[in-house]
Motif scaffolding. Structure first.
Motif, short mmCIF file in Angstrom:
data_model
loop_
_atom_site.label_atom_id
_atom_site.label_comp_id
_atom_site.label_asym_id
_atom_site.label_seq_id
_atom_site.Cartn_x
_atom_site.Cartn_y
_atom_site.Cartn_z
N GLU A 29 116.24 115.23 36.44
CA GLU A 29 115.65 115.60 35.15
C GLU A 29 114.13 115.71 35.29
O GLU A 29 113.51 116.63 34.75
N ALA A 30 113.52 114.80 36.04
CA ALA A 30 112.07 114.85 36.27
C ALA A 30 111.70 116.12 37.03
O ALA A 30 110.68 116.75 36.74
N ASP A 31 112.54 116.51 38.01
CA ASP A 31 112.27 117.74 38.76
C ASP A 31 112.36 118.96 37.85
O ASP A 31 111.56 119.89 37.96
N HIS A 32 113.32 118.98 36.94
CA HIS A 32 113.44 120.10 35.99
C HIS A 32 112.21 120.16 35.08
O HIS A 32 111.68 121.24 34.82
N PHE A 33 111.77 119.00 34.62
CA PHE A 33 110.59 118.94 33.77
C PHE A 33 109.36 119.44 34.55
O PHE A 33 108.58 120.26 34.06
N ALA A 66 105.22 129.25 46.92
CA ALA A 66 103.91 129.12 47.57
C ALA A 66 102.78 129.25 46.56
O ALA A 66 101.82 128.48 46.58
N GLN A 67 102.91 130.21 45.64
CA GLN A 67 101.85 130.41 44.64
C GLN A 67 101.77 129.25 43.65
O GLN A 67 100.68 128.88 43.21
N CYS A 68 102.93 128.68 43.32
CA CYS A 68 102.95 127.57 42.36
C CYS A 68 102.84 126.20 43.03
O CYS A 68 102.77 125.18 42.35
N LYS A 69 102.86 126.19 44.39
CA LYS A 69 102.77 124.96 45.17
C LYS A 69 103.89 123.99 44.83
O LYS A 69 103.65 122.80 44.57
N THR A 70 105.10 124.51 44.82
CA THR A 70 106.28 123.68 44.57
C THR A 70 107.25 123.82 45.73
O THR A 70 107.09 124.67 46.59
N SER A 71 108.29 123.01 45.72
CA SER A 71 109.31 123.10 46.76
C SER A 71 110.09 124.40 46.63
O SER A 71 110.16 125.00 45.55
N LEU A 72 110.70 124.79 47.72
CA LEU A 72 111.55 125.98 47.73
C LEU A 72 112.71 125.82 46.75
O LEU A 72 113.05 126.73 46.01
N THR A 73 113.30 124.63 46.73
CA THR A 73 114.42 124.36 45.83
C THR A 73 114.01 124.48 44.37
O THR A 73 114.69 125.12 43.57
N ALA A 74 112.88 123.89 44.01
CA ALA A 74 112.40 123.96 42.62
C ALA A 74 112.12 125.40 42.23
O ALA A 74 112.46 125.84 41.12
#
Length: 198
Positions: free
Chosen positions: A24-28, A58-66
């Motif tokens: 849930e935290a990852d979705h948020f 890469a542009q949003c600096k998040t994981s590939l999964t997210a």
């Protein structure tokens, strides 16, 4: 290891937790780090698939999964994002266009990875997952999601390293567009059909 932004943690390297609170935290965090308007600008005009997801992450600096989950949530294309461990599904997210296919079989946590898929072959060799190897094939969506309608999709698979998980992206630019073409043709015919007033 986590990326942080304003105190929000988003798992890195494609890690997927089984903890519902962490998910849930990852979705948020995905919504916070990848706001809809910005994310849609990043993906606009790009063909569906893993490369647009990698660029967005890469542009949003998040994981590939997210990034993949957010992409499935916001794209207009037919996309399914599947995380698996070995021969079992961890979870599957589908875009609205993919969900529009008739009578799909929803992939549930713990369900087996369909046998005749590239993901099943890929996951049979843990060394490929560990080194972050990749594979791409064309496959019928029926082989993955069942249903009533045959359609070719691209299956792209990437190993997520030491977590032992695999990210699979199914995508098609054609699904959901065929009906639009038929409607446009019908509208054009109707527009140019002569009408006689009495």
């Amino acid at each position: 290891m986590y990326l942080s932004w304003s105190g929000v943690r988003l798992s890195q390297a494609g890690y997927v937790s089984n903890d519902p609170y962490e998910m849930e935290a990852d979705h948020f965090a995905a919504g916070l780090l990848m706001p809809e308007r910005l994310f849609k600008q990043i993906i606009k005009g790009r063909d569906p698939g893993l490369s647009v997801i990698e660029n967005a992450g890469a542009q949003c600096k998040t994981s590939l999964t997210a990034a993949a989950i957010r992409y499935a949530d916001l794209t207009e294309y037919a996309v399914a994002v599947i995380i698996s461990t070995g021969q079992l599904i961890d979870f599957c997210f589908m875009s609205d266009t993919m969900k529009s296919l008739p009578q799909l079989s929803w992939l549930k946590k713990g369900a087996p990875v369909p046998r005749n898929t590239e993901t099943a072959r890929f996951n049979a060799d843990p060394s490929r997952i560990l080194i972050g190897d990749r594979a791409t094939i064309e496959i019928d969506v029926l082989d993955w999601l069942g249903g009533q309608r045959s359609a070719i999709v691209t299956e792209e698979v990437v190993g997520l390293g030491r977590y032992g998980k695999t990210l699979t992206v199914l995508s098609s630019a054609a699904i959901g567009r065929e009906d639009e073409g038929e409607d446009d043709e019908d509208e054009l015919i109707d527009k140019w059909t002569p009408r006689f007033h009495r």
